[in-house]
Design an enzyme around this catalytic site. Structure first.
Site, mmCIF file in Angstrom:
data_model
loop_
_atom_site.group_PDB
_atom_site.id
_atom_site.type_symbol
_atom_site.label_atom_id
_atom_site.label_comp_id
_atom_site.label_asym_id
_atom_site.label_seq_id
_atom_site.Cartn_x
_atom_site.Cartn_y
_atom_site.Cartn_z
ATOM 1 N N CYS A 19 5.106 10.853 -14.059
ATOM 2 C CA CYS A 19 6.435 11.324 -12.721
ATOM 3 C C CYS A 19 7.503 9.513 -13.158
ATOM 4 O O CYS A 19 6.768 8.958 -13.264
ATOM 5 C CB CYS A 19 5.129 11.154 -11.996
ATOM 6 S SG CYS A 19 4.220 12.057 -11.864
ATOM 7 N N ASP A 277 -3.494 -0.938 -2.365
ATOM 8 C CA ASP A 277 -3.021 -0.220 -3.694
ATOM 9 C C ASP A 277 -1.819 -0.426 -4.158
ATOM 10 O O ASP A 277 -1.169 0.021 -5.590
ATOM 11 C CB ASP A 277 -2.751 1.556 -3.677
ATOM 12 C CG ASP A 277 -3.419 2.439 -4.563
ATOM 13 O OD1 ASP A 277 -3.120 1.647 -5.691
ATOM 14 O OD2 ASP A 277 -2.870 3.577 -5.071
ATOM 15 N N CYS A 317 10.410 -3.999 17.100
ATOM 16 C CA CYS A 317 8.796 -2.746 17.480
ATOM 17 C C CYS A 317 8.579 -2.609 19.258
ATOM 18 O O CYS A 317 8.649 -1.465 19.279
ATOM 19 C CB CYS A 317 8.053 -3.038 16.353
ATOM 20 S SG CYS A 317 8.507 -2.020 14.347
#
Length: 379
Positions: A19, A277, A317
């Site tokens: 990919c 990850d 934020c």
């Protein structure tokens, strides 16, 4: 002791597809050892034994890659035997796997169905958008092979969901993609923003997802989903369900919607452990299941300052009217400032556009659910 959740890479970054946007291929090139090969049964036994010995209540083993099925069916049969051997406390055990679905036959489908694996299958929408970037090492298309696997999973009643990477092409074709998924009866969906390589100016790759494209994608997808919701036929879209849950005071399952990182216990094939990850690189290594117990791994993860770093640099934020529900998004998408601090999310403008369009309707859905959980339609 808490429940334990592990994300395990039994095949390291080995994969039978190439990919073009693969974030893990990028990570592998940034560490001293690119690939750790395939996980040994000894390492598998160590992580199962130590995790189940530490956990209370439940233990979740999620497998990812690369392509985890390259480790072979025997590897996963051994996993089940080890879970049975070491589950001396009556833990609830969940097994899941993320696969590209390429070349999997009836033996795999029967195994997943019989043993209640939740399977995430990577499919990037319709054939042209999928085959644009998800090809074999020889450059061949993969869509029809993956579609054949999904059809087999449906026939065998495997519990599966569809994982779609939102890149430049899939963002532009989301209406046709959504229509295909609904036509095929694929009711559990996750849409994952495409990542550009670490340290690279975002938006310059052919597949890159821009803030403008992502904002348009989110609004269009929500409109399609909401129209089906009003007809009582909407699919489960993880992102939308989590946002509505936040409005109801429910902690979201997706870490990018919680507003802070966590220590995830990501396990490479050699037993090494990392906090996320997206950061399986040498600087973030916390230890190994072949040498350390879970308590020590968690302690080292906390000492990295990984979680604390995700809480900094969010002044914008705090002033944003959507900050309470957006929560800053995923750390991996936050731009790194000149001094190394984390700044705004690359997709900040995307989320603002989305919440401006969708938040009133999400509030209506949340209110309806509070009134009558069995009828989650705006009243």
């Amino acid at each position: 002791m808490p429940p334990v959740q592990l994300l395990i890479k039994p095949s390291s970054g080995n994969c039978n597809l190439r990919c073009r946007y693969c974030f893990y291929y990028d990570e592998m090139g940034r560490r001293e050892t690119a690939s750790y090969g395939f996980m040994s049964l000894e390492t598998l036994e160590n992580l199962v034994h130590k995790s189940m010995d530490y956990a209370e209540g439940s233990c979740d083993f999620a497998f990812q890659g690369g392509e985890p099925t390259l480790s072979g069916l025997r590897f996963f049969e051994q996993l089940l035997a080890l879970e049975k051997k070491y589950n001396t406390k009556g833990l609830t055990v969940h097994n899941s796997i993320q696969t590209n679905g390429f070349g999997l036959g009836e033996e795999w489908a029967d195994f997943f169905a019989a043993n209640h694996f939740l399977v995430g299958v990577s499919l990037d929408g319709i054939r042209p958008t999928h085959d644009a970037y998800r090809r074999t090492p020889k450059g061949e298309d993969s869509f029809w092979e993956v579609k054949k696997t999904i059809d087999l999973f449906q026939k065998k009643q495997v519990d599966f969901n569809i994982l779609t990477v939102v890149n430049r092409r899939t963002a532009q074709r989301i209406r046709k993609i959504y229509e295909l998924y609904q036509k095929e009866g694929w009711h559990y969906l996750q849409f994952i923003p495409c990542l550009d390589p670490l340290g690279e100016q975002a938006g310059n790759r052919e597949y890159s997802l821009t803030p403008e494209a992502y904002g348009e994608f989110l609004v269009t997808l929500f409109d399609l989903w909401y129209a089906d919701l009003c007809q009582g036929r909407q699919p489960y879209i993880r992102m939308f369900e989590n946002y509505i849950g936040i409005l109801m005071g429910i902690q979201p399952e997706a870490c990018d919607q919680r507003g802070r990182c966590s220590i995830q216990l990501v396990v490479e094939a050699d037993g090494s452990v990392y906090p996320c990850d997206f950061y399986v690189m040498d600087a973030y290594r916390m230890g190994s299941f072949n040498e350390d117990d879970v308590e020590e791994l968690r302690r080292r993860g906390e000492s990295l300052g990984f979680v604390q770093a995700s809480l900094r640099g969010k002044e914008a934020c705090e002033a944003c009217p959507y900050g309470f529900i957006c929560r800053g998004g995923c750390r991996r998408n936050r731009q790194v400032e000149a001094d190394g601090a984390l700044g705004d999310n690359y997709f900040c403008s995307s989320y603002k556009r989305f919440f401006e369009a969708a938040l009133p309707r999400m509030r209506e859905i949340a209110a309806a659910l509070r009134t009558s959980p069995a009828a989650p339609l705006p009243l």
